[in-house]
Design a protein around this motif. Sequence first.
Motif, mmCIF file in Angstrom:
data_model
loop_
_atom_site.group_PDB
_atom_site.id
_atom_site.type_symbol
_atom_site.label_atom_id
_atom_site.label_comp_id
_atom_site.label_asym_id
_atom_site.label_seq_id
_atom_site.Cartn_x
_atom_site.Cartn_y
_atom_site.Cartn_z
ATOM 1 N N VAL A 165 0.832 -1.215 0.000
ATOM 2 C CA VAL A 165 0.000 0.000 0.000
ATOM 3 C C VAL A 165 0.864 1.262 0.000
ATOM 4 O O VAL A 165 0.790 2.071 -0.920
ATOM 5 N N ALA A 166 1.698 1.418 1.032
ATOM 6 C CA ALA A 166 2.433 2.677 1.164
ATOM 7 C C ALA A 166 3.350 2.915 -0.041
ATOM 8 O O ALA A 166 3.354 4.001 -0.622
ATOM 9 N N LEU A 167 4.114 1.898 -0.423
ATOM 10 C CA LEU A 167 5.046 2.098 -1.537
ATOM 11 C C LEU A 167 4.321 2.407 -2.844
ATOM 12 O O LEU A 167 4.621 3.415 -3.482
ATOM 13 N N PRO A 168 3.370 1.571 -3.270
ATOM 14 C CA PRO A 168 2.679 1.936 -4.515
ATOM 15 C C PRO A 168 1.951 3.262 -4.425
ATOM 16 O O PRO A 168 1.927 4.025 -5.391
ATOM 17 N N ALA A 169 1.378 3.573 -3.261
ATOM 18 C CA ALA A 169 0.654 4.836 -3.150
ATOM 19 C C ALA A 169 1.618 6.015 -3.245
ATOM 20 O O ALA A 169 1.275 7.069 -3.763
ATOM 21 N N ALA A 170 2.840 5.824 -2.736
ATOM 22 C CA ALA A 170 3.806 6.925 -2.737
ATOM 23 C C ALA A 170 4.651 6.949 -4.007
ATOM 24 O O ALA A 170 5.463 7.856 -4.190
ATOM 25 N N LEU A 171 4.458 5.980 -4.872
ATOM 26 C CA LEU A 171 5.301 5.874 -6.059
ATOM 27 C C LEU A 171 5.357 7.170 -6.881
ATOM 28 O O LEU A 171 6.447 7.585 -7.303
ATOM 29 N N PRO A 172 4.222 7.825 -7.114
ATOM 30 C CA PRO A 172 4.306 9.082 -7.868
ATOM 31 C C PRO A 172 5.263 10.081 -7.216
ATOM 32 O O PRO A 172 6.104 10.664 -7.896
ATOM 33 N N SER A 173 5.161 10.251 -5.901
ATOM 34 C CA SER A 173 6.069 11.193 -5.223
ATOM 35 C C SER A 173 7.501 10.707 -5.294
ATOM 36 O O SER A 173 8.429 11.506 -5.398
ATOM 37 N N ILE A 174 7.706 9.397 -5.221
ATOM 38 C CA ILE A 174 9.066 8.857 -5.263
ATOM 39 C C ILE A 174 9.702 9.143 -6.616
ATOM 40 O O ILE A 174 10.842 9.611 -6.693
ATOM 41 N N ARG A 241 4.935 4.362 -17.336
ATOM 42 C CA ARG A 241 4.665 2.925 -17.302
ATOM 43 C C ARG A 241 4.084 2.493 -15.967
ATOM 44 O O ARG A 241 3.054 1.825 -15.917
ATOM 45 N N VAL A 242 4.751 2.891 -14.861
ATOM 46 C CA VAL A 242 4.267 2.426 -13.561
ATOM 47 C C VAL A 242 3.005 3.170 -13.129
ATOM 48 O O VAL A 242 2.257 2.669 -12.310
ATOM 49 N N LEU A 243 2.788 4.341 -13.682
ATOM 50 C CA LEU A 243 1.617 5.109 -13.248
ATOM 51 C C LEU A 243 0.542 5.115 -14.327
ATOM 52 O O LEU A 243 -0.245 6.038 -14.430
ATOM 53 N N ARG A 244 0.530 4.046 -15.102
ATOM 54 C CA ARG A 244 -0.436 3.893 -16.189
ATOM 55 C C ARG A 244 -1.867 4.183 -15.701
ATOM 56 O O ARG A 244 -2.646 4.849 -16.341
ATOM 57 N N TRP A 245 -2.158 3.685 -14.475
ATOM 58 C CA TRP A 245 -3.523 3.796 -13.952
ATOM 59 C C TRP A 245 -4.001 5.225 -13.796
ATOM 60 O O TRP A 245 -5.182 5.506 -13.840
ATOM 61 N N ARG A 246 -3.026 6.158 -13.618
ATOM 62 C CA ARG A 246 -3.466 7.539 -13.402
ATOM 63 C C ARG A 246 -3.865 8.204 -14.700
ATOM 64 O O ARG A 246 -4.753 9.049 -14.735
ATOM 65 N N ALA A 247 -3.164 7.827 -15.762
ATOM 66 C CA ALA A 247 -3.394 8.477 -17.048
ATOM 67 C C ALA A 247 -4.769 8.129 -17.620
ATOM 68 O O ALA A 247 -5.312 8.861 -18.429
ATOM 69 N N LEU A 248 -5.333 7.008 -17.155
ATOM 70 C CA LEU A 248 -6.574 6.532 -17.753
ATOM 71 C C LEU A 248 -7.786 7.358 -17.346
ATOM 72 O O LEU A 248 -8.797 7.346 -18.008
ATOM 73 N N GLY A 249 -7.672 8.049 -16.224
ATOM 74 C CA GLY A 249 -8.836 8.705 -15.627
ATOM 75 C C GLY A 249 -9.497 9.780 -16.476
ATOM 76 O O GLY A 249 -9.071 10.175 -17.491
ATOM 77 N N GLU B 94 -16.464 5.568 1.586
ATOM 78 C CA GLU B 94 -15.722 6.231 0.496
ATOM 79 C C GLU B 94 -15.002 5.216 -0.398
ATOM 80 O O GLU B 94 -14.022 5.548 -1.049
ATOM 81 N N TYR B 95 -15.432 3.982 -0.383
ATOM 82 C CA TYR B 95 -14.902 2.890 -1.221
ATOM 83 C C TYR B 95 -13.472 2.467 -0.866
ATOM 84 O O TYR B 95 -13.196 1.293 -0.695
ATOM 85 N N ALA B 96 -12.533 3.434 -0.838
ATOM 86 C CA ALA B 96 -11.138 3.129 -0.495
ATOM 87 C C ALA B 96 -10.547 2.012 -1.352
ATOM 88 O O ALA B 96 -9.879 1.115 -0.858
ATOM 89 N N LEU B 97 -10.765 2.106 -2.663
ATOM 90 C CA LEU B 97 -10.144 1.130 -3.569
ATOM 91 C C LEU B 97 -8.688 1.513 -3.792
ATOM 92 O O LEU B 97 -8.320 2.680 -3.716
ATOM 93 N N PHE B 98 -7.853 0.521 -4.083
ATOM 94 C CA PHE B 98 -6.451 0.801 -4.386
ATOM 95 C C PHE B 98 -6.374 1.276 -5.836
ATOM 96 O O PHE B 98 -6.611 0.495 -6.755
ATOM 97 N N PRO B 99 -6.036 2.557 -6.047
ATOM 98 C CA PRO B 99 -6.156 3.100 -7.400
ATOM 99 C C PRO B 99 -5.151 2.515 -8.392
ATOM 100 O O PRO B 99 -5.377 2.580 -9.589
ATOM 101 N N PHE B 141 -9.205 0.152 -14.224
ATOM 102 C CA PHE B 141 -8.700 0.741 -12.985
ATOM 103 C C PHE B 141 -9.816 1.570 -12.337
ATOM 104 O O PHE B 141 -10.710 2.052 -13.038
ATOM 105 N N PRO B 142 -9.745 1.755 -11.017
ATOM 106 C CA PRO B 142 -10.806 2.504 -10.334
ATOM 107 C C PRO B 142 -11.128 3.867 -10.951
ATOM 108 O O PRO B 142 -12.290 4.248 -10.999
ATOM 109 N N VAL B 143 -10.121 4.596 -11.433
ATOM 110 C CA VAL B 143 -10.420 5.917 -12.024
ATOM 111 C C VAL B 143 -11.374 5.808 -13.211
ATOM 112 O O VAL B 143 -11.974 6.803 -13.595
ATOM 113 N N GLN B 144 -11.454 4.616 -13.789
ATOM 114 C CA GLN B 144 -12.304 4.470 -14.976
ATOM 115 C C GLN B 144 -13.739 4.094 -14.631
ATOM 116 O O GLN B 144 -14.546 3.860 -15.518
#
Lengths: 249, 264
Positions: A165-174, A241-249, B94-99, B141-144
């Motif tokens: 959790v912490a590492l993947p969540a902080a990856l963008p900042s890292i 590549r690692v933050l692919r999930w953010r770009a999709l939003g 608030e769901y709290a899914l891992f994004p 992914f959750p954002v979608q």
Amino acid sequence: MIRAAALAGALTAWALVAYGGRALGLVNPVLMPTPGEVVEVAGTLARDGSLAQHLAVSSLRIAEGFGLAAAAALGLGLLVAVYTPARLMLEPVIEFVRPIPPLAFLPMFLVWFGLGETSKVAFIAYTTFFPMFIGIAAGLGRVDVMLLRAAASLGASRRELLRRVALPAALPSIVVALRLGFGLAIFVIVGAEFMGADAGLGNLIMEGRVFFNPAQIVMGALLLGLLGSLVNGLLQAAERRVLRWRALG
Amino acid sequence: MTMAGPGGAGGARVQIEGVHKAFGLDGRSTPALIDVSLEVQAAELLCLLGPSGCGKSTLLNIVAGFIPPTRGRVRVDGAPIAGPGPERGVVFQEYALFPWLTVAQNVEFGPRLMGVPAARRREVVARYLDMVGLSEHATKFPVQLSGGMKQRVAIARALANNPSIVLMDEPFGALDAQTREVMQEELSRIQRVEHKTIVFVTHSIREAVYLADRIVVMTSSPGRVKDVFTIKLPEARDRFAAEFTRYESEITRVVKEEVAKVRE
Ligand SMILES: Nc1ncnc2c1ncn2[C@@H]1O[C@H](COP(=O)(O)OP(=O)(O)OP(=O)(O)O)[C@@H](O)[C@H]1O
Ligand SMILES: [Mg+2]
């Protein structure tokens, strides 16, 4: 496309000022090397192999210094994130040392580590460590508590909370912290190589100053810039590549 | 099933005794919960109803082990709780899914931690995604996702870990009316088969009457237990039965008193 056009524009402007200014007698030729002269210097140095050598020496110093600092920043960032006493002890020290401009310490590094490679590597590591550590620690400290709760109630141990959790969540900042640190490494290598170095791009620039060869100075600067954008580009690609999930939003 | 704790089948699985909660330094600010005592029986579905801000999420957070009560104690299967644990699954408001994980990876998170083998995990993920109607979205992914879809992923993620106690904080709040009824039916079907112990927070009185064995109505903030209703309706409930409507209007009256207080 836009980027290429902007680059071409900047080059054209330089060429215009250098050649045009010279033709009109507005610019002292010695003070404003032309693109042609810079390429010529690069060609000369490339032919005898010294350019590659300077580049290699600088790259190695940057890689070592930055690598050391990144490893330390990551390790201590993690320690501070999981172990509050460590945070309470480290924070004031770091806040005290951090605002001192690293260049002010450069002479001390030469005194401590001598004129060899160690002083340069240590200096780059020292300079790049603080911003990277602070960025990484902040990123790990900002992890959404709801995500930690969610994982804990799914059975995650402290270790797993950190890893999953912490590492993947902080990856963008890292990643941002690493890019920042690398930019800084390019920034300070020049200073480190100005003093008591016998090779490297900074040394090349210094030599250009001593022997009054502006084309060589400009070439060294451009090469550093090129090196910086190259690695930055690589890091950005890795980030995408690692933050692919953010770009999709 | 491994539902019953030391209390044996039918015993209290969650005991909330004299719980007070105040936030802020030293718990000095206005209290969120005052002297809440409740027992949740094994295999019971208990609904919490109450005006916004009355402390429903706070109570759930305490039972989940995320925050300690200021006073009082909470025991699960007779033992005081020491933090969160996988036997108490949580569906967050608030769901709290891992994004950074896909829908399927989110659902798989718990089983993976538990060391469930990959083949079995795939089955579990497929089953629960099917249950919440998201099989086609497994690789997103959750954002979608829309809010309602995220909420269903959160439900699937909690249930896929097979907790014996499930704490659900307005789990159907973001769903449209049709999906909501489908999910209610699905939950009541699961409940008939798996006999989980469920604490279910909702604002919908109809939903509570449809699902609950007992309904706890809380007072407006600071939250206390105002009233407890035991719903004596058949397991498969008919939303249009006269009995159903009677419960609904009775509870509506009690809840309205509290909501009116908030607006005064
Ligand atoms: N971390 C916190 N710090 C300070 N006050 C809090 C905190 N969490 C909740 N509160 C307060 O406690 C009270 C109860 O909040 P809670 O979230 O439990 O309400 P709720 O019943 O779940 O409301 P809703 O139905 O709107 O979700 C509120 O007055 C809220 O302001
Ligand atoms: Mg709430």
